[in-house]
Write a protein that holds these residues in place. Structure first.
Motif, PDB file in Angstrom:
ATOM      1  N   LEU A   7      11.024   0.489  -0.362  1.00  0.00           N
ATOM      2  CA  LEU A   7       9.745   0.116  -0.965  1.00  0.00           C
ATOM      3  C   LEU A   7       9.090   1.356  -1.553  1.00  0.00           C
ATOM      4  CD1 LEU A   7       7.999  -2.357   1.504  1.00  0.00           C
ATOM      5  CD2 LEU A   7       8.854  -2.841  -0.771  1.00  0.00           C
ATOM      6  N   LYS A   8       8.773   1.296  -2.835  1.00  0.00           N
ATOM      7  CA  LYS A   8       8.054   2.390  -3.498  1.00  0.00           C
ATOM      8  C   LYS A   8       6.569   2.040  -3.449  1.00  0.00           C
ATOM      9  CE  LYS A   8       7.273   4.480  -7.967  1.00  0.00           C
ATOM     10  NZ  LYS A   8       7.345   4.228  -9.385  1.00  0.00           N
ATOM     11  N   PRO A   9       5.724   2.897  -2.850  1.00  0.00           N
ATOM     12  CA  PRO A   9       4.291   2.597  -2.765  1.00  0.00           C
ATOM     13  C   PRO A   9       3.675   2.421  -4.156  1.00  0.00           C
ATOM     14  CG  PRO A   9       4.848   4.508  -1.418  1.00  0.00           C
ATOM     15  CD  PRO A   9       6.057   4.171  -2.229  1.00  0.00           C
ATOM     16  N   LEU A  10       2.640   1.578  -4.234  1.00  0.00           N
ATOM     17  CA  LEU A  10       1.977   1.328  -5.511  1.00  0.00           C
ATOM     18  C   LEU A  10       1.054   2.486  -5.879  1.00  0.00           C
ATOM     19  CD1 LEU A  10       1.083  -2.453  -5.119  1.00  0.00           C
ATOM     20  CD2 LEU A  10       3.109  -1.414  -6.126  1.00  0.00           C
ATOM     21  N   SER A  11       0.804   2.637  -7.178  1.00  0.00           N
ATOM     22  CA  SER A  11      -0.079   3.692  -7.679  1.00  0.00           C
ATOM     23  C   SER A  11      -1.543   3.299  -7.562  1.00  0.00           C
ATOM     24  CB  SER A  11       0.232   4.000  -9.143  1.00  0.00           C
ATOM     25  OG  SER A  11       1.556   4.436  -9.280  1.00  0.00           O
ATOM     26  N   VAL A  12      -1.829   1.996  -7.622  1.00  0.00           N
ATOM     27  CA  VAL A  12      -3.218   1.544  -7.513  1.00  0.00           C
ATOM     28  C   VAL A  12      -3.530   1.226  -6.058  1.00  0.00           C
ATOM     29  CG1 VAL A  12      -3.307   0.631  -9.858  1.00  0.00           C
ATOM     30  CG2 VAL A  12      -2.685  -0.884  -8.000  1.00  0.00           C
ATOM     31  N   LYS A  13      -4.815   1.305  -5.719  1.00  0.00           N
ATOM     32  CA  LYS A  13      -5.235   1.008  -4.347  1.00  0.00           C
ATOM     33  C   LYS A  13      -6.477   0.128  -4.381  1.00  0.00           C
ATOM     34  CE  LYS A  13      -7.708   5.414  -3.980  1.00  0.00           C
ATOM     35  NZ  LYS A  13      -7.672   5.697  -5.377  1.00  0.00           N
TER      36      LYS A  13
END
Length: 122
Positions: free
Chosen positions: A55-61
């Motif tokens: 899983l690649k973490p998302l850039s937006v939060k």
């Protein structure tokens, strides 16, 4: 709201634009306006699933204000509010200083540029 997006999906609440008037003072009704393309991220999935299973973490939060295409995502209504569920790939940009836009305008126009060849060139 209890909505947990999967993988690279995010949930966005559209930010309302200020009331618009014509130069002569006529108020433009909401039904005649285009939907805003600016929204606040209210939930994010765990990340994008890569080919190798990671899983690649998302850039937006959560809390980010984002700019997106007018046809991005799918609208869902939860507890009387409309949200957009979209892939992170549909986000065009994160607005770094949203407070500077309050009271201002954000206009997004997509223009398709056509190229023409000069006569005699290949």
């Amino acid at each position: 709201m209890k909505l947990r997006p999967l993988y690279d999906k995010i949930v966005v609440e559209r930010l309302e634009e200020k009331e618009e008037k014509t130069p002569s003072g006529i108020i433009i009704p909401d039904t005649a306006k285009e939907k805003p393309q600016l929204g606040k991220v209210v939930a994010v999935g765990p990340g994008k699933l890569l080919d190798n299973g990671e899983l690649k973490p998302l850039s937006v939060k959560e809390g980010d204000v984002v700019l997106f295409n007018k046809y991005a995502g799918n609208e869902v209504e939860i507890e009387g509010k409309i949200y957009l569920v979209m892939s992170e790939d549909e986000v065009l940009a994160v607005v770094e200083d949203y407070s500077s836009l309050i009271g201002g305008e954000v206009r997004w126009q997509q223009r398709q540029l056509s190229t023409t060849r000069k006569q005699g060139q290949n």
